[in-house]
Each structure stands twice: as C-alpha cells, then as structure tokens.
Design an enzyme around this catalytic site. Sequence first.
Site, PDB file in Angstrom:
ATOM      1  N   LYS A  14       0.820  -1.217   0.000  1.00  0.00           N
ATOM      2  CA  LYS A  14       0.000   0.000   0.000  1.00  0.00           C
ATOM      3  C   LYS A  14       0.852   1.264   0.000  1.00  0.00           C
ATOM      4  CE  LYS A  14      -4.375  -1.913   1.396  1.00  0.00           C
ATOM      5  NZ  LYS A  14      -5.448  -2.028   2.385  1.00  0.00           N
ATOM      6  N   ARG A  65      -3.107 -10.061   4.962  1.00  0.00           N
ATOM      7  CA  ARG A  65      -3.499 -10.228   3.555  1.00  0.00           C
ATOM      8  C   ARG A  65      -2.384  -9.666   2.681  1.00  0.00           C
ATOM      9  NH1 ARG A  65      -5.908  -7.175  -0.497  1.00  0.00           N
ATOM     10  NH2 ARG A  65      -7.492  -8.236  -1.778  1.00  0.00           N
TER      11      ARG A  65
END
Length: 288
Positions: free
Chosen positions: A225, A265
Amino acid sequence: MSKQNQRTHVAGLPVWDRCAVMGVVNVTPDSFSDGGRWFDTTVAIKHGLDLVAEGADLVDVGGESTRPGATRVDEAEELRRVVPVVRGLASEGVVVSVDTMRASVAEQALAAGAALVNDVSGGLADPAMIPAVAAAGAPFVVMHWRGLLEGGNVKGVYEDVVSEVVDELHARVEAVLEGGIAPDRVIVDPGLGFSKDAEHDLALLARLDRLHGLGHPLLVAASRKRFLGRVLAGPEGTVPPARERDAATAAVSALAAHEGAWAVRVHEVRATADAVRVARAVEGARER
C-alpha cells in the site's frame, strides 16, 4: 491477554496456531499492485495454487479493484471474473475468501465453495450483503470504510484516527451482529489506505491493541500500500512502485503477527509466510 488468546478462532474456518497468511488473487485488469497479471481464469487459478504452495493458508479472490480512483465494474462482469476462480480453487481444497461488495457475488461465490466473505465496505455498499451472509452462516470481514474512492481518497480527515476508526468499526460490528451474523464469525480490519494517509495507517499499526479491544479476530491488509511507499521513499521523495514494497510488507506482517493479528493479507506470500512463522517461534520461546 496472550497473543494466542487475542488471535481467536473464526468459526467455520480452520484453526491455525499462528497468524494466518491470506494470499491475494486479483482477477482484474487494473489492480494497483499487479495490473491484470492474473486476469485470465486459468492463470488466476494457477496463481492461487502457487500462493498456497508458497505458504498461503487461504486465498482472497476479488474481481473489482478498490484502488483510489477505480470505477466499479458491473455485477455480471464481476460474477464472470470471480465465480469460476473461486470454484476452481475450492475444488482443489483451497480455503477461499471472496473479496466483494455485492451480495449476489458473495452468494454465488459461497455456493461455488468460498468459505469467507471479505467486504471492504463492511456491508455498507449493498444492503443485501449482511442478510445474505447471515443466511449462509459464513464468516465476514468488517473493514473500516468511509465510502467509495472513485473521487480519490475521500473523507480522510481525523482528529484521532485510532479512536475514530475503533468507534466506527464498533458501530459497524454492532450493525452486522444485529443483522444476524454470529459473533464468532466476525473479523475486523482497520482498512489501511482506505480514506487514510500514511500517518493514519502507521498510527493504526502502532495501536493494534486498541483494535483487539473490539473483541474480534483482526485482519491486517497492508500489502504494497501507498503508506509503505511513503516510508520507503528515497531522499528525493521517489516512491518505489507497488511490487517493490514486498519486503516492507513482510515487516508489517511480522509486526502484526507479533501483536496477535488473526491474519495478514498479502500479494507476495513467501516472505510473509516466513515472517509469521518467525513471529510465532519467538512467541513460543517467550511462553516457555
């Protein structure tokens, strides 16, 4: 409370003695991290099986990009992308999660063998989602969400990001429970990168104990991210591309595992699978 007790079991899923690793299969042409590499059904299934071979405990299949600025795909296209991949992986014995905001996709994916519904909107995007998941008796991920990101990073203003995310997640969990999903099938996710900047994401990672206070297993989805790009930015502020953030992702996975996360994840599984096993070994040494 020990980290093992924090990492409570999710009913309907296998029991892991450490932080689980959720591998990501994006069946999309426009994912921020892997740009359509797994868009073909056969290739996507093979990729999911490869992730399991590399150490993934479960595989999260999604057919709609949730990156900032992405536009939504229609229901028929999402179903076409997702359901065959879910069916193919489940038929091979893989524990499959479906990443969707649509009740119809969740229902058909569960019917095709998915074991878990991962809705980044926490049931807010589709009012039929909570009743559908409750009827199926499936586990459900409730992520902190403040709306679709089609216009960019919306509603990312906080006075105290940790308290606000915890309070908003608590309200959403209560709504999910009232909708009929069993408490032992609810997982919470702070929604790193969703309506949050790097400072917010780091603050949430620093206070995962506050999220544990919600009383549900915790999923941490930091993989590749933007905030990791900001952390890794060079002296000129050059941000490395998504696929060069995997070592940083594994570092977050180790930290999250140490703090008792139920699962992480990730797109690149092998390094994170190693990281969570090391975290569990250190935890075990502490318990002796």
